[in-house]
Write a protein that holds these residues in place. Structure first.
Motif, PDB file in Angstrom:
ATOM      1  N   ALA A 173     -29.222  -5.139  89.730  1.00 55.39           N
ATOM      2  CA  ALA A 173     -29.686  -4.006  90.537  1.00 55.39           C
ATOM      3  C   ALA A 173     -29.705  -4.364  92.023  1.00 55.39           C
ATOM      4  O   ALA A 173     -29.311  -3.551  92.865  1.00 55.39           O
ATOM      5  CB  ALA A 173     -31.077  -3.580  90.081  1.00 55.39           C
ATOM      6  N   ARG A 174     -30.152  -5.576  92.333  1.00 58.55           N
ATOM      7  CA  ARG A 174     -30.193  -6.019  93.727  1.00 58.55           C
ATOM      8  C   ARG A 174     -28.783  -6.049  94.319  1.00 58.55           C
ATOM      9  O   ARG A 174     -28.551  -5.578  95.442  1.00 58.55           O
ATOM     10  CB  ARG A 174     -30.838  -7.411  93.778  1.00 58.55           C
ATOM     11  CG  ARG A 174     -31.103  -7.931  95.152  1.00 58.55           C
ATOM     12  CD  ARG A 174     -31.820  -9.274  95.112  1.00 58.55           C
ATOM     13  NE  ARG A 174     -33.179  -9.107  94.600  1.00 58.55           N
ATOM     14  CZ  ARG A 174     -33.664  -9.712  93.518  1.00 58.55           C
ATOM     15  NH1 ARG A 174     -32.910 -10.548  92.830  1.00 58.55           N
ATOM     16  NH2 ARG A 174     -34.894  -9.509  93.120  1.00 58.55           N
ATOM     17  N   LEU A 175     -27.834  -6.588  93.558  1.00 63.00           N
ATOM     18  CA  LEU A 175     -26.451  -6.661  94.038  1.00 63.00           C
ATOM     19  C   LEU A 175     -25.854  -5.271  94.230  1.00 63.00           C
ATOM     20  O   LEU A 175     -25.192  -5.008  95.237  1.00 63.00           O
ATOM     21  CB  LEU A 175     -25.606  -7.480  93.069  1.00 63.00           C
ATOM     22  CG  LEU A 175     -25.874  -8.983  93.086  1.00 63.00           C
ATOM     23  CD1 LEU A 175     -25.270  -9.645  91.861  1.00 63.00           C
ATOM     24  CD2 LEU A 175     -25.332  -9.605  94.349  1.00 63.00           C
ATOM     25  N   ARG A 176     -26.095  -4.377  93.263  1.00 67.52           N
ATOM     26  CA  ARG A 176     -25.561  -3.013  93.391  1.00 67.52           C
ATOM     27  C   ARG A 176     -26.152  -2.303  94.603  1.00 67.52           C
ATOM     28  O   ARG A 176     -25.447  -1.579  95.309  1.00 67.52           O
ATOM     29  CB  ARG A 176     -25.863  -2.215  92.127  1.00 67.52           C
ATOM     30  CG  ARG A 176     -24.992  -2.585  90.970  1.00 67.52           C
ATOM     31  CD  ARG A 176     -25.277  -1.733  89.775  1.00 67.52           C
ATOM     32  NE  ARG A 176     -24.367  -2.081  88.685  1.00 67.52           N
ATOM     33  CZ  ARG A 176     -24.589  -1.782  87.427  1.00 67.52           C
ATOM     34  NH1 ARG A 176     -25.673  -1.116  87.078  1.00 67.52           N
ATOM     35  NH2 ARG A 176     -23.725  -2.132  86.505  1.00 67.52           N
ATOM     36  N   THR A 177     -27.427  -2.507  94.860  1.00 66.84           N
ATOM     37  CA  THR A 177     -28.077  -1.875  96.004  1.00 66.84           C
ATOM     38  C   THR A 177     -27.460  -2.354  97.307  1.00 66.84           C
ATOM     39  O   THR A 177     -27.150  -1.548  98.198  1.00 66.84           O
ATOM     40  CB  THR A 177     -29.587  -2.181  95.991  1.00 66.84           C
ATOM     41  OG1 THR A 177     -30.141  -1.661  94.792  1.00 66.84           O
ATOM     42  CG2 THR A 177     -30.274  -1.577  97.198  1.00 66.84           C
ATOM     43  N   ILE A 178     -27.252  -3.661  97.426  1.00 68.21           N
ATOM     44  CA  ILE A 178     -26.696  -4.212  98.666  1.00 68.21           C
ATOM     45  C   ILE A 178     -25.251  -3.767  98.849  1.00 68.21           C
ATOM     46  O   ILE A 178     -24.822  -3.446  99.970  1.00 68.21           O
ATOM     47  CB  ILE A 178     -26.849  -5.739  98.678  1.00 68.21           C
ATOM     48  CG1 ILE A 178     -28.342  -6.080  98.756  1.00 68.21           C
ATOM     49  CG2 ILE A 178     -26.098  -6.360  99.847  1.00 68.21           C
ATOM     50  CD1 ILE A 178     -28.661  -7.529  98.562  1.00 68.21           C
ATOM     51  N   ILE A 179     -24.485  -3.711  97.757  1.00 68.49           N
ATOM     52  CA  ILE A 179     -23.101  -3.228  97.858  1.00 68.49           C
ATOM     53  C   ILE A 179     -23.086  -1.779  98.324  1.00 68.49           C
ATOM     54  O   ILE A 179     -22.298  -1.400  99.195  1.00 68.49           O
ATOM     55  CB  ILE A 179     -22.366  -3.408  96.512  1.00 68.49           C
ATOM     56  CG1 ILE A 179     -22.101  -4.889  96.258  1.00 68.49           C
ATOM     57  CG2 ILE A 179     -21.063  -2.623  96.500  1.00 68.49           C
ATOM     58  CD1 ILE A 179     -21.571  -5.196  94.875  1.00 68.49           C
ATOM     59  N   ASN A 180     -23.968  -0.940  97.773  1.00 70.17           N
ATOM     60  CA  ASN A 180     -24.038   0.456  98.203  1.00 70.17           C
ATOM     61  C   ASN A 180     -24.469   0.571  99.657  1.00 70.17           C
ATOM     62  O   ASN A 180     -23.953   1.427 100.394  1.00 70.17           O
ATOM     63  CB  ASN A 180     -24.997   1.244  97.308  1.00 70.17           C
ATOM     64  CG  ASN A 180     -24.413   1.527  95.947  1.00 70.17           C
ATOM     65  OD1 ASN A 180     -23.201   1.556  95.785  1.00 70.17           O
ATOM     66  ND2 ASN A 180     -25.270   1.717  94.970  1.00 70.17           N
ATOM     67  N   GLU A 181     -25.397  -0.267 100.098  1.00 66.91           N
ATOM     68  CA  GLU A 181     -25.813  -0.250 101.506  1.00 66.91           C
ATOM     69  C   GLU A 181     -24.643  -0.581 102.419  1.00 66.91           C
ATOM     70  O   GLU A 181     -24.451   0.069 103.447  1.00 66.91           O
ATOM     71  CB  GLU A 181     -26.935  -1.260 101.743  1.00 66.91           C
ATOM     72  CG  GLU A 181     -28.275  -0.846 101.203  1.00 66.91           C
ATOM     73  CD  GLU A 181     -29.314  -1.934 101.348  1.00 66.91           C
ATOM     74  OE1 GLU A 181     -28.982  -3.048 101.830  1.00 66.91           O
ATOM     75  OE2 GLU A 181     -30.473  -1.685 100.987  1.00 66.91           O
ATOM     76  N   LYS A 182     -23.877  -1.609 102.045  1.00 63.39           N
ATOM     77  CA  LYS A 182     -22.741  -2.007 102.878  1.00 63.39           C
ATOM     78  C   LYS A 182     -21.657  -0.923 102.890  1.00 63.39           C
ATOM     79  O   LYS A 182     -21.053  -0.676 103.922  1.00 63.39           O
ATOM     80  CB  LYS A 182     -22.164  -3.330 102.383  1.00 63.39           C
ATOM     81  CG  LYS A 182     -23.026  -4.516 102.744  1.00 63.39           C
ATOM     82  CD  LYS A 182     -22.338  -5.803 102.338  1.00 63.39           C
ATOM     83  CE  LYS A 182     -23.124  -6.980 102.799  1.00 63.39           C
ATOM     84  NZ  LYS A 182     -22.713  -7.499 104.076  1.00 63.39           N
ATOM     85  N   ASN A 183     -21.423  -0.296 101.732  1.00 62.40           N
ATOM     86  CA  ASN A 183     -20.393   0.755 101.671  1.00 62.40           C
ATOM     87  C   ASN A 183     -20.807   1.984 102.493  1.00 62.40           C
ATOM     88  O   ASN A 183     -19.974   2.587 103.146  1.00 62.40           O
ATOM     89  CB  ASN A 183     -20.129   1.168 100.230  1.00 62.40           C
ATOM     90  CG  ASN A 183     -19.300   0.142  99.492  1.00 62.40           C
ATOM     91  OD1 ASN A 183     -18.556  -0.627 100.102  1.00 62.40           O
ATOM     92  ND2 ASN A 183     -19.445   0.102  98.184  1.00 62.40           N
ATOM     93  N   SER A 184     -22.061   2.341 102.472  1.00 63.56           N
ATOM     94  CA  SER A 184     -22.503   3.513 103.232  1.00 63.56           C
ATOM     95  C   SER A 184     -22.576   3.211 104.723  1.00 63.56           C
ATOM     96  O   SER A 184     -22.480   4.126 105.533  1.00 63.56           O
ATOM     97  CB  SER A 184     -23.860   3.999 102.717  1.00 63.56           C
ATOM     98  OG  SER A 184     -24.845   3.029 102.955  1.00 63.56           O
ATOM     99  N   ALA A 185     -22.729   1.963 105.094  1.00 64.58           N
ATOM    100  CA  ALA A 185     -22.770   1.604 106.507  1.00 64.58           C
ATOM    101  C   ALA A 185     -21.387   1.662 107.147  1.00 64.58           C
ATOM    102  O   ALA A 185     -21.264   1.836 108.349  1.00 64.58           O
ATOM    103  CB  ALA A 185     -23.360   0.206 106.677  1.00 64.58           C
ATOM    104  N   GLU A 186     -20.351   1.539 106.333  1.00 68.05           N
ATOM    105  CA  GLU A 186     -18.986   1.555 106.877  1.00 68.05           C
ATOM    106  C   GLU A 186     -18.481   2.957 107.134  1.00 68.05           C
ATOM    107  O   GLU A 186     -18.955   3.923 106.713  1.00 68.05           O
ATOM    108  CB  GLU A 186     -18.031   0.841 105.922  1.00 68.05           C
ATOM    109  CG  GLU A 186     -18.288  -0.638 105.857  1.00 68.05           C
ATOM    110  CD  GLU A 186     -17.361  -1.335 104.865  1.00 68.05           C
ATOM    111  OE1 GLU A 186     -16.575  -0.654 104.171  1.00 68.05           O
ATOM    112  OE2 GLU A 186     -17.414  -2.553 104.786  1.00 68.05           O
TER     113      GLU A 186
END
Length: 66
Positions: A53-66
């Protein structure tokens, strides 16, 4: 287990690779639990679920920041 701030320094490809490893480990634990009916340390399932869950959250944060 990794801290979120340490994971945020990694690239998306590195995070995806770690996510794949964690998901596979979680699946193996769940399978061994279903076959044997018990685990040596059942808290490991929870730890792996949280890490996924932590990894998925960080990946989603990075994708939305781009």
């Amino acid at each position: 287990m990794s801290k979120a701030h340490e994971l945020r320094d990694l690239s998306i490809t590195e995070l995806s690779a770690r996510l794949k490893d964690e998901a596979e480990a979680l699946q193996k634990l769940k399978f061994s639990k279903s076959v044997t009916g018990q685990l040596e340390n059942p808290a490991r399932i929870t730890n792996h679920r949280r890490e996924v869950a932590r990894l998925r959250t960080i990946i989603n944060e990075k994708n939305s920041a781009e």
